[in-house]
Structure formats: C-alpha cells, structure tokens
Write an enzyme that holds these catalytic residues in place. Structure first.
Site, PDB file in Angstrom:
ATOM      1  N   HIS A  36      49.679  44.264  42.229  1.00 46.94           N
ATOM      2  CA  HIS A  36      49.619  45.487  43.018  1.00 46.94           C
ATOM      3  C   HIS A  36      50.088  46.664  42.167  1.00 46.94           C
ATOM      4  CE1 HIS A  36      49.673  43.203  46.933  1.00 46.94           C
ATOM      5  NE2 HIS A  36      50.345  42.338  46.210  1.00 46.94           N
ATOM      6  N   GLU A 118      54.360  43.762  41.948  1.00 47.54           N
ATOM      7  CA  GLU A 118      54.095  45.199  41.987  1.00 47.54           C
ATOM      8  C   GLU A 118      54.370  45.799  40.611  1.00 47.54           C
ATOM      9  OE1 GLU A 118      52.993  47.158  44.388  1.00 47.54           O
ATOM     10  OE2 GLU A 118      53.418  46.130  46.284  1.00 47.54           O
ATOM     11  N   HIS A 157      45.124  43.270  44.204  1.00 46.42           N
ATOM     12  CA  HIS A 157      45.068  43.458  45.650  1.00 46.42           C
ATOM     13  C   HIS A 157      43.642  43.832  46.070  1.00 46.42           C
ATOM     14  CE1 HIS A 157      47.578  45.176  49.257  1.00 46.42           C
ATOM     15  NE2 HIS A 157      46.920  44.094  49.580  1.00 46.42           N
ATOM     16  N   ASP A 167      44.248  48.793  44.598  1.00 43.70           N
ATOM     17  CA  ASP A 167      45.175  48.551  43.492  1.00 43.70           C
ATOM     18  C   ASP A 167      44.977  47.169  42.860  1.00 43.70           C
ATOM     19  OD1 ASP A 167      46.257  47.785  46.112  1.00 43.70           O
ATOM     20  OD2 ASP A 167      48.120  47.283  45.097  1.00 43.70           O
TER      21      ASP A 167
END
Length: 195
Positions: A36, A118, A157, A167
């Site tokens: 992400h 992330e 994602h 993303d």
C-alpha cells in the site's frame, strides 16, 4: 532480518500496538503480501499522523485535513517510512485491517490471508531507494516464515481492489522486485478474476 514465528514480530523494527486487528480464521496463515501507500495529510510526509491513525489517536474532528477519516478503524502490519524507519503495528499471525473489500484469485476477504505493508508515499511520487532497500529483505523474511507466499503473491492494493484503490500507484517500481527478488509482476484483477 527474521520473523519470530512465536510472536509474529519482525526483528529489529519498532513496534506500536494497534487495536485495529483480529484473529485470522482458524487454520489460516499468511499467503499474500499487499503493498500500500499512505501519506497524512494527503501528499505530506513525516510526523506521527499515520501512527495515530493506526492506533485510533488521530483527532479527526479538530483538524479539517482529516475529517473524511472520522470513525475509520484501519491498520497495517508494517509501515516503511521515507527515511527507511520501520514500525510494526500488528503481529503477522493476526489479521490487520488494511485491504477492505478485496479479492485475490477469486478468494474474497484478503485481510484473512494477507500481510499489509504500507509505504509512506503517494501513487505519483517516486518511493525512496531506502524504502525498497528495507522492503526487499522484509519480503524475503516473510516468504521464509510463511512458505505459502509464492513468487506471484506480492501485489498492490490496486490489484486486489481494482477501481476502488490505486496504491501503490504507477510510481512503484515492480520491476525492481522482479529483478532483485525474482518475483512475478502482479496481474490486474477484476472481481477476483485475472484480466
């Protein structure tokens, strides 16, 4: 770098406990890594806003930049900042709330069987080299700890929630992961079916 299978924690990284998690379904182990991107406020880097979001401490009522996040309860297993600093929020053996409505190869509910990573960034801002330098050994460590994460099971994602999420975006260098880790470039999916 290693994953402690007993605790589900990555060695050598900071840990901040997120309440936004739950148990994986019985017998379910990680089989997928989802990459992400995140920036808070949008397009800005640094600060502790992401940590606050993942721990339900972000004051979304008093800061107009975060109004749309009011009531949102999300987390990821791991955050890699632009300076390379890594923070784990959820043990890998547990279910983080990162994917939302999603499907991979026809299987819905990717949070149940995936690990969410992330990267501090945006879809259209190149990621820092140090972020790739940290991400690559993390992927190796996760694949060693969880053998069901195959060469074709590292996706964005955007690949598991097409049309809803974009993303890590076009600025992410999938070719670098192919070259350095031997991974297979992800295929865009629609409703869980490869196009």
């Amino acid at each position: 770098m290693q994953v402690d299978r007993t605790t589900g924690l990555l060695t050598g990284v900071s840990y901040v406990d997120s309440p936004n998690r739950g148990p994986r379904p019985c017998g379910c182990q990680p089989e997928l890594i989802v990459i992400h991107s995140i920036s808070l406020p949008a397009g800005s880097f640094g600060g502790d806003y992401i940590d606050r979001l993942f721990t339900n401490q972000l004051d979304t009522r008093r800061d107009e930049r975060f109004v749309e996040l009011y009531g949102l309860r999300v987390s990821a297993h791991l955050l890699i900042r632009r300076d390379g600093h890594m923070t784990q929020f959820v043990p890998f053996g547990q279910r983080a709330w990162h994917a939302g409505e999603s499907a991979f190869e026809g299987r819905r509910g990717c949070n149940d069987f995936s690990i969410g990573i992330e990267l501090e960034g945006t879809d259209d801002t190149p990621y820092a080299d140090v972020q790739y330098d940290r991400l690559e050994p993390v992927i190796d460590a996760l694949r060693e700890a969880y053998p069901d994460i195959g060469r074709n099971r590292v996706v964005g994602h955007c690949h598991i929630a097409p049309g809803r999420k974009s993303d890590p975006g076009p600025s992410f260098d999938w070719g670098r992961l192919e070259d350095n880790l031997g991974l297979t470039r992800p295929v865009t999916q629609q409703r869980g079916v490869a196009l």
